[in-house]
Design a protein around this motif. Structure first.
Motif, PDB file in Angstrom:
ATOM      1  N   GLY A 409      18.493 -39.990 -28.710  1.00 57.73           N
ATOM      2  CA  GLY A 409      17.577 -39.478 -27.696  1.00 57.73           C
ATOM      3  C   GLY A 409      16.706 -38.359 -28.221  1.00 57.73           C
ATOM      4  N   ARG A 410      17.284 -37.454 -29.033  1.00 59.63           N
ATOM      5  CA  ARG A 410      16.494 -36.369 -29.613  1.00 59.63           C
ATOM      6  C   ARG A 410      15.397 -36.914 -30.516  1.00 59.63           C
ATOM      7  NH1 ARG A 410      16.198 -31.761 -27.485  1.00 59.63           N
ATOM      8  NH2 ARG A 410      15.385 -31.042 -29.475  1.00 59.63           N
ATOM      9  N   CYS A 411      15.739 -37.940 -31.290  1.00 62.15           N
ATOM     10  CA  CYS A 411      14.730 -38.546 -32.162  1.00 62.15           C
ATOM     11  C   CYS A 411      13.598 -39.167 -31.346  1.00 62.15           C
ATOM     12  CB  CYS A 411      15.384 -39.602 -33.054  1.00 62.15           C
ATOM     13  SG  CYS A 411      16.455 -38.908 -34.348  1.00 62.15           S
ATOM     14  N   HIS A 412      13.956 -39.877 -30.288  1.00 62.84           N
ATOM     15  CA  HIS A 412      12.917 -40.462 -29.420  1.00 62.84           C
ATOM     16  C   HIS A 412      12.043 -39.364 -28.816  1.00 62.84           C
ATOM     17  CE1 HIS A 412      13.637 -44.728 -29.527  1.00 62.84           C
ATOM     18  NE2 HIS A 412      14.915 -44.590 -29.260  1.00 62.84           N
ATOM     19  N   LEU A 413      12.646 -38.238 -28.477  1.00 58.29           N
ATOM     20  CA  LEU A 413      11.870 -37.133 -27.916  1.00 58.29           C
ATOM     21  C   LEU A 413      10.884 -36.595 -28.942  1.00 58.29           C
ATOM     22  CD1 LEU A 413      11.768 -35.475 -25.253  1.00 58.29           C
ATOM     23  CD2 LEU A 413      13.225 -33.801 -26.385  1.00 58.29           C
ATOM     24  N   GLU A 414      11.325 -36.497 -30.202  1.00 57.96           N
ATOM     25  CA  GLU A 414      10.421 -36.040 -31.266  1.00 57.96           C
ATOM     26  C   GLU A 414       9.301 -37.041 -31.511  1.00 57.96           C
ATOM     27  OE1 GLU A 414      10.375 -33.233 -32.811  1.00 57.96           O
ATOM     28  OE2 GLU A 414      12.218 -32.378 -31.986  1.00 57.96           O
ATOM     29  N   LEU A 415       9.596 -38.332 -31.308  1.00 58.66           N
ATOM     30  CA  LEU A 415       8.587 -39.373 -31.516  1.00 58.66           C
ATOM     31  C   LEU A 415       7.640 -39.513 -30.326  1.00 58.66           C
ATOM     32  CD1 LEU A 415      10.877 -42.103 -33.110  1.00 58.66           C
ATOM     33  CD2 LEU A 415       9.065 -40.855 -34.281  1.00 58.66           C
ATOM     34  N   GLY A 416       7.937 -38.824 -29.239  1.00 56.63           N
ATOM     35  CA  GLY A 416       7.095 -38.941 -28.048  1.00 56.63           C
ATOM     36  C   GLY A 416       7.465 -40.103 -27.151  1.00 56.63           C
ATOM     37  N   VAL A 419      10.441 -41.926 -22.295  1.00 55.06           N
ATOM     38  CA  VAL A 419      11.278 -42.772 -21.436  1.00 55.06           C
ATOM     39  C   VAL A 419      12.577 -43.123 -22.156  1.00 55.06           C
ATOM     40  CG1 VAL A 419      11.412 -44.978 -20.222  1.00 55.06           C
ATOM     41  CG2 VAL A 419       9.280 -43.691 -20.219  1.00 55.06           C
ATOM     42  N   GLU A 420      12.470 -43.519 -23.438  1.00 57.40           N
ATOM     43  CA  GLU A 420      13.661 -43.844 -24.219  1.00 57.40           C
ATOM     44  C   GLU A 420      14.551 -42.613 -24.403  1.00 57.40           C
ATOM     45  OE1 GLU A 420      10.651 -44.692 -24.918  1.00 57.40           O
ATOM     46  OE2 GLU A 420      10.588 -46.878 -25.117  1.00 57.40           O
ATOM     47  N   ALA A 421      13.909 -41.453 -24.604  1.00 60.08           N
ATOM     48  CA  ALA A 421      14.688 -40.217 -24.747  1.00 60.08           C
ATOM     49  C   ALA A 421      15.483 -39.935 -23.480  1.00 60.08           C
ATOM     50  CB  ALA A 421      13.751 -39.051 -25.060  1.00 60.08           C
ATOM     51  N   ARG A 422      14.848 -40.129 -22.325  1.00 64.99           N
ATOM     52  CA  ARG A 422      15.563 -39.908 -21.058  1.00 64.99           C
ATOM     53  C   ARG A 422      16.723 -40.897 -20.903  1.00 64.99           C
ATOM     54  NH1 ARG A 422      12.513 -42.245 -16.289  1.00 64.99           N
ATOM     55  NH2 ARG A 422      13.343 -44.045 -17.398  1.00 64.99           N
ATOM     56  N   ASP A 423      16.476 -42.168 -21.239  1.00 67.85           N
ATOM     57  CA  ASP A 423      17.522 -43.192 -21.077  1.00 67.85           C
ATOM     58  C   ASP A 423      18.732 -42.883 -21.958  1.00 67.85           C
ATOM     59  OD1 ASP A 423      15.891 -44.459 -19.300  1.00 67.85           O
ATOM     60  OD2 ASP A 423      15.142 -45.943 -20.719  1.00 67.85           O
ATOM     61  N   TYR A 424      18.479 -42.506 -23.219  1.00 70.99           N
ATOM     62  CA  TYR A 424      19.602 -42.177 -24.107  1.00 70.99           C
ATOM     63  C   TYR A 424      20.282 -40.872 -23.686  1.00 70.99           C
ATOM     64  CZ  TYR A 424      19.216 -45.924 -27.522  1.00 70.99           C
ATOM     65  OH  TYR A 424      19.255 -47.150 -28.133  1.00 70.99           O
ATOM     66  N   VAL A 446      20.292 -31.054 -20.945  1.00 70.27           N
ATOM     67  CA  VAL A 446      19.090 -30.441 -21.536  1.00 70.27           C
ATOM     68  C   VAL A 446      18.151 -31.521 -22.064  1.00 70.27           C
ATOM     69  CG1 VAL A 446      18.245 -29.018 -23.439  1.00 70.27           C
ATOM     70  CG2 VAL A 446      20.190 -28.251 -22.075  1.00 70.27           C
ATOM     71  N   LEU A 447      18.711 -32.518 -22.743  1.00 71.76           N
ATOM     72  CA  LEU A 447      17.880 -33.591 -23.295  1.00 71.76           C
ATOM     73  C   LEU A 447      17.150 -34.347 -22.184  1.00 71.76           C
ATOM     74  CD1 LEU A 447      16.885 -35.452 -25.536  1.00 71.76           C
ATOM     75  CD2 LEU A 447      19.052 -36.705 -25.379  1.00 71.76           C
ATOM     76  N   VAL A 448      17.855 -34.694 -21.128  1.00 77.50           N
ATOM     77  CA  VAL A 448      17.220 -35.411 -20.016  1.00 77.50           C
ATOM     78  C   VAL A 448      16.136 -34.539 -19.373  1.00 77.50           C
ATOM     79  CG1 VAL A 448      17.592 -36.476 -17.757  1.00 77.50           C
ATOM     80  CG2 VAL A 448      19.267 -36.800 -19.568  1.00 77.50           C
ATOM     81  N   ALA A 449      16.440 -33.256 -19.210  1.00 77.32           N
ATOM     82  CA  ALA A 449      15.459 -32.347 -18.608  1.00 77.32           C
ATOM     83  C   ALA A 449      14.191 -32.260 -19.462  1.00 77.32           C
ATOM     84  CB  ALA A 449      16.083 -30.958 -18.448  1.00 77.32           C
ATOM     85  N   GLN A 450      14.354 -32.177 -20.778  1.00 80.42           N
ATOM     86  CA  GLN A 450      13.182 -32.099 -21.656  1.00 80.42           C
ATOM     87  C   GLN A 450      12.365 -33.385 -21.596  1.00 80.42           C
ATOM     88  OE1 GLN A 450      15.288 -31.105 -25.301  1.00 80.42           O
ATOM     89  NE2 GLN A 450      14.561 -29.002 -25.220  1.00 80.42           N
ATOM     90  N   ALA A 451      13.044 -34.529 -21.538  1.00 79.50           N
ATOM     91  CA  ALA A 451      12.332 -35.804 -21.453  1.00 79.50           C
ATOM     92  C   ALA A 451      11.561 -35.911 -20.135  1.00 79.50           C
ATOM     93  CB  ALA A 451      13.315 -36.966 -21.587  1.00 79.50           C
TER      94      ALA A 451
END
Length: 604
Positions: A409-416, A419-424, A446-451
């Motif tokens: 999820g963190r990697c997906h967040l870095e890639l922009g 949606v995938e970041a939130r799901d993971y 925290v990860l879901v909130a950032q996504a």
């Protein structure tokens, strides 16, 4: 020992590095007591040197002195709670003392600080296994809020029987009840006091608090009640009592590990040769160098051992492939510590090739894990996601899945890929709920909130940030509390700004609508005035036409009158002319008569 104390008091005669190096050498040789003396001399010169305190703690632990090992580990963290080596030594000391729950907590803290350090991951695993071996798995334990106060309730409700049959029945019930009590709980308060030690006073205090009905109705800041916290505390102490009453040996986990071990590991133990013993000793030294923060020395010794193992045959070293894979793994970890990421990738890929060749799923999972970490460290997030996705089916525990889902999820967040970041992140949160790990619940929230924040879903982000903040407070993690609080404030500020902007846009829209309506009103008023003006103009023109026609008629009448007058005048003029003519004729006649009269005398 007296001589040693006198030697310590007399003061060091060599440099710090000399004593420290001597202590390291003695530790490797297994001379732990001499190593402790060397480290003590070194600490006389630099009393607050963290690395030396950690080294001495390691020696104390090797000698079985867990109290002094814990003391040195805690001393190494004074002024810097994030010193991961001291944190690891503290966790190891607590584990050796049988404080598995506390050890697990510090293993988790260390893993958060150093996610690349496999020692913390192994510590988490062995602490969990020790807890499961001692009290059973969480799913098999049904906790009940039952304490010593139930005895007093039963005593108040007891009524003396009036007949012999009632007396016999009561004795039978009491006997059955006492048998059940012997099976389910410690026999007497004295037993509980011995098992809990200093915690027994806490248990009595919590039980007395339950009698305060007003206090039980009080709510906490996190939304729960005081009663829930007290009941949870009593439940924990009851479970702890049962744990100490029927615990297995501290290292009971080793039996489970042996049962779960791969067949090739069993073969190694059955066919240990002189070469195998040598390799195991050297690998232990290499692991300790890496754990103590000497990656350069670790890499050098591991590479030397690789060349030695390659020269031996399969017969001399039955588990040659296993050893080589482990060595490449350690070399890769050391290279990561040194910042040699390309070389680290090469080493971990060699480990992966060996694991695939011999179908070693555990080694394959380990290699994929490390390769993904390296890709993430160098910013190749898409490759990290690809590698970790291959690892996903190989995960065995909910905790491992929690970490993996979070990192993907963190990697997906870095890639922009928000949606995938939130799901993971939600997957990681679900796995963390199953493990009961509060720290990973916090990280997943925290990860879901950032996504959600990246998707401009500000209110949803606030909800998850608040949940993460409550977990940080529960863990008493002040840095996390500060970071999450700042993010929450920024999020709320964005919501306020968005609301202000929205309000401004609404006001502008209303202003435009009012201006448009006003313009329409003016246009309609202008049209009405123009219409009125046109009507008036038409009416004026009609009136003017009437007047003109009237004037024309009057002029015509006037002309007619003038014509009539002219005719009259002409007639009068004609009459006058006739009269004049008649008068002229008369005059002529008169003149003729006059002439005749004049001529007559002449004639006469």
């Amino acid at each position: 020992m007296a001589d040693d104390d006198e030697e310590v008091v007399s003061g060091p005669v060599c440099s710090y590095l000399t004593y420290k190096s001597e202590g390291d050498r003695l530790y490797i040789l297994g001379e732990y007591e001499k190593a402790i003396n060397s480290y003590t001399h070194a600490l006389q010169q630099e009393p607050k040197n963290r690395n030396c305190l950690v080294a001495r703690s390691r020696c104390y632990l090797a000698m079985g002195n867990t109290t002094l090992a814990l003391k040195d580990a805690e001393a190494s963290q004074l002024g810097n709670k994030e010193f991961y080596k001291g944190l690891y030594r503290k966790a190891e000391s607590l584990y050796a003392k049988g404080e598995f729950e506390l050890a697990l907590m510090f293993y988790h803290r260390g893993h958060k600080l150093r996610p690349d350090d496999r020692n913390f991951r192994l510590g988490i695993q062995k602490a969990r296994e020790a807890i499961d071996n001692s009290v059973g798995s969480p799913s098999s334990v049904k906790l009940e809020t039952r304490g010593d106060l139930s005895f007093f309730y039963r005593r108040e409700e007891k009524v003396l029987p009036k007949t012999k049959s009632q007396l016999r029945r009561q004795k039978l019930n009491l006997k059955q009840q006492s048998m059940k009590t012997e099976q389910d709980a410690p026999k007497t308060n004295k037993t509980v006091r011995v098992l809990l030690g200093e915690l027994y006073g806490d248990k009595e205090y919590l039980e007395n608090l339950l009698l305060d009905k007003e206090l039980m109705k009080t709510n906490t800041e996190s939304g729960g009640t005081i009663q829930e916290l007290i009941v949870n505390g009593i439940t924990f102490l009851d479970t702890r009592t049962e744990f100490w009453r029927q615990q297995k040996p501290i290292f009971a986990r080793e039996r489970e590990q042996r049962i779960k071990a791969q067949s090739w590991k069993t073969q190694r133990k059955q066919a240990e040769t002189e070469q195998t013993t040598f390799i195991l000793q050297r690998m232990e030294e290499i692991d300790m160098l890496l754990a103590d923060g000497y990656p350069e020395e670790c890499k050098t010794k591991a590479m030397e051992l690789v060349q030695i193992v390659k020269e031996w045959s399969q017969r001399e070293v039955p588990n040659k492939a296993e050893f080589l894979g482990n060595l490449y793994n350690v070399i890769g970890l050391a290279q990561v510590e040194l910042g040699e990421f390309e070389d680290a990738l090469t080493s971990h890929q060699k480990d992966l090739q060996i694991a695939r060749k011999f179908d070693n799923l555990e080694a394959k999972s380990r290699a994929l894990d490390n390769i993904g970490r390296v890709y993430a460290r160098i910013g190749e997030f898409s490759k990290a996601v690809e590698v970790w996705s291959e690892k996903e089916p190989l995960t065995k525990t909910h905790l491992e899945r929690t970490w993996l889902f979070h990192e993907i999820g963190r990697c997906h967040l870095e890639l922009g890929n928000n949606v995938e970041a939130r799901d993971y992140g939600l997957k990681a949160l679900a796995s963390a709920q199953k493990t009961g790990d509060e720290e990973w619940k916090m990280n997943a929230n925290v990860l879901v909130a950032q996504a959600e924040l990246k998707q401009s879903k500000l209110q949803t982000a606030v909800t998850f940030f608040e949940q993460a903040l409550s977990k940080a407070r529960l863990l008493n993690d002040e840095p996390a509390q500060e970071a999450i609080s700042n993010a929450l404030k920024d999020n709320k500020r964005q919501i306020e700004q968005a609301e202000q902007l929205k309000q401004k846009e609404i006001e502008q829209l209303h202003e435009k609508q009012r201006a448009h309506r006003l313009k329409q009103t003016k246009t309609q008023s202008g049209d009405t005035e123009n219409t009125t003006r046109e009507v008036k103009l038409e009416q004026g023109e009609t009136a003017e036409d009437g007047e003109i026609e009237k004037e024309t008629a009057e002029e015509v009448e006037a002309e007619k009158e003038e014509s009539a007058e002219e005719v009259t005048e002409k007639e009068e003029t004609g009459d006058d002319i006739e009269n004049e003519k008649e008068e002229a004729a008369e005059e002529e006649t008169d003149k003729g008569e006059t002439a005749e009269e004049a001529a007559a005398p002449k004639n006469e």
